[in-house]
Design a protein around this motif. Structure first.
Motif, PDB file in Angstrom:
ATOM      1  N   VAL A  89     -15.770  99.744  31.725  1.00  0.00           N
ATOM      2  CA  VAL A  89     -16.900  99.068  32.353  1.00  0.00           C
ATOM      3  C   VAL A  89     -17.563  98.171  31.324  1.00  0.00           C
ATOM      4  N   GLN A  90     -17.710  96.911  31.672  1.00  0.00           N
ATOM      5  CA  GLN A  90     -18.387  95.991  30.766  1.00  0.00           C
ATOM      6  C   GLN A  90     -19.896  96.141  30.943  1.00  0.00           C
ATOM      7  N   CYS A  91     -20.589  96.343  29.826  1.00  0.00           N
ATOM      8  CA  CYS A  91     -22.046  96.514  29.843  1.00  0.00           C
ATOM      9  C   CYS A  91     -22.676  95.361  29.069  1.00  0.00           C
ATOM     10  N   ARG A  92     -23.707  94.790  29.632  1.00  0.00           N
ATOM     11  CA  ARG A  92     -24.390  93.662  28.990  1.00  0.00           C
ATOM     12  C   ARG A  92     -25.634  94.092  28.223  1.00  0.00           C
ATOM     13  N   ASN A  93     -26.140  95.308  28.510  1.00  0.00           N
ATOM     14  CA  ASN A  93     -27.361  95.749  27.845  1.00  0.00           C
ATOM     15  C   ASN A  93     -27.399  97.275  27.811  1.00  0.00           C
ATOM     16  N   ARG A 142     -29.391  99.354  29.282  1.00  0.00           N
ATOM     17  CA  ARG A 142     -29.572  99.964  30.609  1.00  0.00           C
ATOM     18  C   ARG A 142     -28.225 100.170  31.298  1.00  0.00           C
ATOM     19  N   ASP A 143     -27.358  99.166  31.231  1.00  0.00           N
ATOM     20  CA  ASP A 143     -26.008  99.303  31.802  1.00  0.00           C
ATOM     21  C   ASP A 143     -25.266 100.456  31.138  1.00  0.00           C
ATOM     22  N   LEU A 144     -25.379 100.541  29.818  1.00  0.00           N
ATOM     23  CA  LEU A 144     -24.706 101.583  29.053  1.00  0.00           C
ATOM     24  C   LEU A 144     -25.222 102.964  29.455  1.00  0.00           C
ATOM     25  N   GLN A 145     -26.523 103.115  29.598  1.00  0.00           N
ATOM     26  CA  GLN A 145     -27.108 104.387  30.005  1.00  0.00           C
ATOM     27  C   GLN A 145     -26.632 104.802  31.397  1.00  0.00           C
ATOM     28  N   TYR A 146     -26.507 103.844  32.291  1.00  0.00           N
ATOM     29  CA  TYR A 146     -26.039 104.130  33.648  1.00  0.00           C
ATOM     30  C   TYR A 146     -24.599 104.663  33.618  1.00  0.00           C
ATOM     31  N   VAL A 147     -23.745 104.013  32.835  1.00  0.00           N
ATOM     32  CA  VAL A 147     -22.343 104.432  32.745  1.00  0.00           C
ATOM     33  C   VAL A 147     -22.244 105.837  32.146  1.00  0.00           C
TER      34      VAL A 147
END
Length: 148
Positions: A18-22, A24-29
Motif C-alpha cells: 500500500v502506498q502511503c503519502r503521509n 495518517r495513511d501509514l497509521q491506517y494501514v
C-alpha cells in the motif's frame, strides 16, 4: 505462503503493498494489519498473540531536482512470545501454533547467534530454517543495521 526467487529473494505470496503519502495513511494501514492478527487465550494469557507480525516501510527520498535519490526499508516486527506448553496447558491447534512459534523463535536465535559470532565468515548462517528467518535474511545480514 513464503516463496523464493533468484531475483527478489524470499517474499510472501499475494502480499498487499500500500502506498502511503503521509503518517495518517501509514497509521491506517498498520491498524488494518493489526485487526487481522490472530490471538488466542490460554491459561497464562487472555490475549496471547499467535502470530508474528512484520511491517515493512519502503522509503524513497530525493532532492527537489531528483538528483540525490535514496532508497531504504525499515522492517518492524512484533514477535509472538515463546510458550511453555506444559504451563499454558495448550492443546489441539493451540499446541500446534505454540510449536510453530517456538521453532521459528529458536531459528531466529540461531541466526542471530551465528551472525554475532566473530568467526562468521566461515560459518553457515541458517536463514532457511524457518519462514521468519527467510523473510528477515536481508534485514539481519549484509549491510543491514538491526536494533532489538
Amino acid at each position: 505462503a513464503v516463496r523464493g526467487s533468484s531475483s527478489s529473494g524470499f517474499y510472501v505470496e499475494d502480499l498487499s503493498v500500500v502506498q502511503c503519502r503521509n503518517v495518517r495513511d501509514l497509521q491506517y494501514v498498520v491498524s488494518k494489519g493489526l485487526e487481522n492478527r490472530h490471538s488466542r487465550h490460554h491459561l497464562l494469557n487472555q490475549h496471547s498473540s499467535r502470530s508474528h507480525a512484520m511491517f515493512s516501510v519502503y522509503l524513497d527520498a530525493a532532492d527537489a531536482d531528483g538528483v540525490n535519490a535514496r532508497y531504504g526499508r525499515i522492517s518492524l516486527l512484533d514477535l509472538a512470545g515463546s510458550e511453555n506448553v506444559r504451563t499454558s496447558q495448550s492443546s489441539g491447534s493451540g499446541l500446534k501454533e505454540a510449536g510453530s512459534i517456538n521453532r521459528s523463535l529458536f531459528a531466529l536465535g540461531q541466526v542471530i547467534k551465528t551472525l554475532s559470532d566473530g568467526r562468521r565468515a566461515t560459518s553457515h548462517v541458517p536463514y532457511r530454517d524457518s519462514n521468519l528467518t527467510k523473510l528477515l535474511a536481508d534485514s539481519l545480514g549484509g549491510d543491514a543495521h538491526t536494533l532489538m
